[in-house]
Design an enzyme around this catalytic site. Sequence first.
Site, PDB file in Angstrom:
ATOM      1  N   ASN A   9       0.856  -1.191   0.000  1.00  0.00           N
ATOM      2  CA  ASN A   9       0.000   0.000   0.000  1.00  0.00           C
ATOM      3  C   ASN A   9       0.899   1.251   0.000  1.00  0.00           C
ATOM      4  O   ASN A   9       1.722   1.423   0.898  1.00  0.00           O
ATOM      5  CB  ASN A   9      -0.893  -0.044   1.255  1.00  0.00           C
ATOM      6  CG  ASN A   9      -1.823   1.153   1.335  1.00  0.00           C
ATOM      7  OD1 ASN A   9      -1.409   2.286   1.081  1.00  0.00           O
ATOM      8  ND2 ASN A   9      -3.068   0.931   1.697  1.00  0.00           N
ATOM      9  N   HIS A  12       0.979   6.255   1.838  1.00  0.00           N
ATOM     10  CA  HIS A  12       1.755   7.190   2.657  1.00  0.00           C
ATOM     11  C   HIS A  12       2.848   7.915   1.883  1.00  0.00           C
ATOM     12  O   HIS A  12       3.358   8.937   2.344  1.00  0.00           O
ATOM     13  CB  HIS A  12       2.282   6.490   3.911  1.00  0.00           C
ATOM     14  CG  HIS A  12       1.155   6.131   4.821  1.00  0.00           C
ATOM     15  ND1 HIS A  12       0.380   7.094   5.423  1.00  0.00           N
ATOM     16  CD2 HIS A  12       0.620   4.944   5.152  1.00  0.00           C
ATOM     17  CE1 HIS A  12      -0.571   6.496   6.122  1.00  0.00           C
ATOM     18  NE2 HIS A  12      -0.452   5.201   5.974  1.00  0.00           N
ATOM     19  N   HIS A  45      -5.723   3.621  -1.669  1.00  0.00           N
ATOM     20  CA  HIS A  45      -7.048   3.973  -1.142  1.00  0.00           C
ATOM     21  C   HIS A  45      -7.350   5.403  -1.595  1.00  0.00           C
ATOM     22  O   HIS A  45      -6.644   6.332  -1.190  1.00  0.00           O
ATOM     23  CB  HIS A  45      -7.001   3.879   0.399  1.00  0.00           C
ATOM     24  CG  HIS A  45      -8.322   4.140   1.064  1.00  0.00           C
ATOM     25  ND1 HIS A  45      -8.508   3.945   2.415  1.00  0.00           N
ATOM     26  CD2 HIS A  45      -9.517   4.576   0.590  1.00  0.00           C
ATOM     27  CE1 HIS A  45      -9.758   4.237   2.733  1.00  0.00           C
ATOM     28  NE2 HIS A  45     -10.386   4.636   1.649  1.00  0.00           N
ATOM     29  N   ARG A  47      -9.466   8.172  -0.820  1.00  0.00           N
ATOM     30  CA  ARG A  47     -10.452   8.618   0.168  1.00  0.00           C
ATOM     31  C   ARG A  47     -11.353   9.676  -0.465  1.00  0.00           C
ATOM     32  O   ARG A  47     -10.977  10.328  -1.434  1.00  0.00           O
ATOM     33  CB  ARG A  47      -9.742   9.183   1.397  1.00  0.00           C
ATOM     34  CG  ARG A  47      -9.159   8.087   2.259  1.00  0.00           C
ATOM     35  CD  ARG A  47      -8.599   8.618   3.547  1.00  0.00           C
ATOM     36  NE  ARG A  47      -8.365   7.531   4.472  1.00  0.00           N
ATOM     37  CZ  ARG A  47      -9.243   7.136   5.385  1.00  0.00           C
ATOM     38  NH1 ARG A  47     -10.400   7.757   5.539  1.00  0.00           N
ATOM     39  NH2 ARG A  47      -8.986   6.117   6.172  1.00  0.00           N
ATOM     40  N   ARG A  51      -7.197  12.747   0.489  1.00  0.00           N
ATOM     41  CA  ARG A  51      -6.156  13.303   1.361  1.00  0.00           C
ATOM     42  C   ARG A  51      -4.767  12.714   1.077  1.00  0.00           C
ATOM     43  O   ARG A  51      -3.767  13.304   1.387  1.00  0.00           O
ATOM     44  CB  ARG A  51      -6.525  13.156   2.829  1.00  0.00           C
ATOM     45  CG  ARG A  51      -6.352  11.784   3.405  1.00  0.00           C
ATOM     46  CD  ARG A  51      -6.332  11.881   4.926  1.00  0.00           C
ATOM     47  NE  ARG A  51      -7.652  11.757   5.470  1.00  0.00           N
ATOM     48  CZ  ARG A  51      -7.976  10.891   6.440  1.00  0.00           C
ATOM     49  NH1 ARG A  51      -7.055  10.112   6.949  1.00  0.00           N
ATOM     50  NH2 ARG A  51      -9.190  10.809   6.904  1.00  0.00           N
ATOM     51  N   GLU A  72      -8.810   0.417  -2.731  1.00  0.00           N
ATOM     52  CA  GLU A  72      -9.667   0.452  -1.538  1.00  0.00           C
ATOM     53  C   GLU A  72     -10.572   1.659  -1.667  1.00  0.00           C
ATOM     54  O   GLU A  72     -10.113   2.753  -2.031  1.00  0.00           O
ATOM     55  CB  GLU A  72      -8.811   0.613  -0.281  1.00  0.00           C
ATOM     56  CG  GLU A  72      -7.942  -0.575   0.016  1.00  0.00           C
ATOM     57  CD  GLU A  72      -7.017  -0.287   1.187  1.00  0.00           C
ATOM     58  OE1 GLU A  72      -7.076   0.812   1.770  1.00  0.00           O
ATOM     59  OE2 GLU A  72      -6.217  -1.157   1.503  1.00  0.00           O
ATOM     60  N   THR A 103      -8.285   3.592   8.447  1.00  0.00           N
ATOM     61  CA  THR A 103      -9.506   2.785   8.556  1.00  0.00           C
ATOM     62  C   THR A 103      -9.526   2.090   9.918  1.00  0.00           C
ATOM     63  O   THR A 103      -8.560   1.430  10.289  1.00  0.00           O
ATOM     64  CB  THR A 103      -9.532   1.726   7.427  1.00  0.00           C
ATOM     65  OG1 THR A 103      -9.191   2.378   6.210  1.00  0.00           O
ATOM     66  CG2 THR A 103     -10.893   1.087   7.304  1.00  0.00           C
ATOM     67  N   GLU A 153     -11.143  -9.376   3.078  1.00  0.00           N
ATOM     68  CA  GLU A 153      -9.858  -9.000   3.672  1.00  0.00           C
ATOM     69  C   GLU A 153     -10.103  -8.881   5.167  1.00  0.00           C
ATOM     70  O   GLU A 153     -10.902  -8.050   5.621  1.00  0.00           O
ATOM     71  CB  GLU A 153      -9.340  -7.673   3.098  1.00  0.00           C
ATOM     72  CG  GLU A 153      -8.019  -7.284   3.773  1.00  0.00           C
ATOM     73  CD  GLU A 153      -7.233  -6.200   3.060  1.00  0.00           C
ATOM     74  OE1 GLU A 153      -7.275  -6.136   1.817  1.00  0.00           O
ATOM     75  OE2 GLU A 153      -6.591  -5.410   3.761  1.00  0.00           O
ATOM     76  N   HIS A 193      -3.756  -4.600   7.797  1.00  0.00           N
ATOM     77  CA  HIS A 193      -3.904  -3.467   8.709  1.00  0.00           C
ATOM     78  C   HIS A 193      -3.039  -3.643   9.943  1.00  0.00           C
ATOM     79  O   HIS A 193      -3.186  -4.618  10.663  1.00  0.00           O
ATOM     80  CB  HIS A 193      -5.357  -3.210   9.124  1.00  0.00           C
ATOM     81  CG  HIS A 193      -5.608  -1.748   9.302  1.00  0.00           C
ATOM     82  ND1 HIS A 193      -5.171  -1.060  10.399  1.00  0.00           N
ATOM     83  CD2 HIS A 193      -6.187  -0.839   8.492  1.00  0.00           C
ATOM     84  CE1 HIS A 193      -5.485   0.206  10.255  1.00  0.00           C
ATOM     85  NE2 HIS A 193      -6.084   0.380   9.104  1.00  0.00           N
TER      86      HIS A 193
HETATM   87  N1  PXP Z   1      -5.996  -3.057   4.248  1.00  0.00           N
HETATM   88  C1  PXP Z   1      -6.933  -2.088   4.327  1.00  0.00           C
HETATM   89  C2  PXP Z   1      -8.330  -2.428   3.938  1.00  0.00           C
HETATM   90  C3  PXP Z   1      -6.604  -0.775   4.735  1.00  0.00           C
HETATM   91  O1  PXP Z   1      -7.566   0.168   4.820  1.00  0.00           O
HETATM   92  C4  PXP Z   1      -5.260  -0.484   5.037  1.00  0.00           C
HETATM   93  C5  PXP Z   1      -4.882   0.912   5.426  1.00  0.00           C
HETATM   94  O2  PXP Z   1      -5.037   1.759   4.338  1.00  0.00           O
HETATM   95  C6  PXP Z   1      -4.312  -1.513   4.927  1.00  0.00           C
HETATM   96  C7  PXP Z   1      -4.709  -2.795   4.555  1.00  0.00           C
HETATM   97  C8  PXP Z   1      -2.867  -1.283   5.237  1.00  0.00           C
HETATM   98  O3  PXP Z   1      -2.729  -0.970   6.574  1.00  0.00           O
HETATM   99  P1  PXP Z   1      -1.323  -0.503   7.147  1.00  0.00           P
HETATM  100  O4  PXP Z   1      -0.997   0.808   6.491  1.00  0.00           O
HETATM  101  O5  PXP Z   1      -1.551  -0.394   8.607  1.00  0.00           O
HETATM  102  O6  PXP Z   1      -0.319  -1.552   6.765  1.00  0.00           O
END
Ligand code: PXP
Length: 243
Positions: A9, A12, A45, A47, A51, A72, A103, A153, A193
């Site tokens: 992901n 960031h 993702h 949003r 953001r 996402e 999330t 998931e 997550h």
């Molecule tokens: N899976 C989902 C559905 C999420 O919303 C997120 C956060 O955007 C992640 C995985 C990844 O989470 P993390 O950034 O804590 O690894």
Amino acid sequence: MKKIRLGVNIDHVATIRNARNNLYPDPIYAAFIAENSGADGITIHIRKDERHILKRDAKILRKTIQTKMNLEMANTKNMLKIAELIHPDFCCIVPENRKEITTERGIDLKEERNSVKDSILFLQKNNIKVSLFIDPDINQVYIAKELKANCIELHTGFYANAKCEKQKTEEIKKIQNCAKIAKKIGLSVHAGHGLDYYNVQEISSILEIEELNIGHSIISRAFFVGISKAVQEMKKLIEISRK
Ligand code: PXP
């Protein structure tokens, strides 16, 4: 032993870029490096308030991602339109609350059964596979199946944030149970997550889980070692747990 995929992901990277409304660091470049370092997919993702990831990023990424694109998104009409336009390989439907930092929970399929059902139909008609981000709760797993989602998931945040060993063990048991049942009834199982270099192997050793989506820990580690090494290290950890 069955392989496990790593979805990286890159939200960031966009968070840092947007802090200055600049063009850098570029999430497109981050995705490219992640893929070349062993990522099996790229997760973003969009949003509602854009953001971090912007629609512009998603449009370019659709053309540059060579593995699998996982989008996402909240379950809204506007997001469905964006998904139709971008056409990712997977859409992962997540709940979204404007004030949250990230999330916080899985989507409640009991509450949102009808609208999620319509969204799944719409996305699948557009040849997009649908994943539902849910808490590790067996009832939610059965509803996901009833709604004909392609996969679930499992939210690993409660496990990752557990304050003591007892709580951690309870959370792991829930994830193991849900993964087992989901697989048995024909759902593919993803998880994510809050996973990091210390806690990931307890999750990746659950054999029913086919894919992990990890963002914050990998991008954080990338500050010090670079994206390539950060991805390779995570990939190695999850692969070792399957040997
Ligand atoms: N899976 C989902 C559905 C999420 O919303 C997120 C956060 O955007 C992640 C995985 C990844 O989470 P993390 O950034 O804590 O690894």
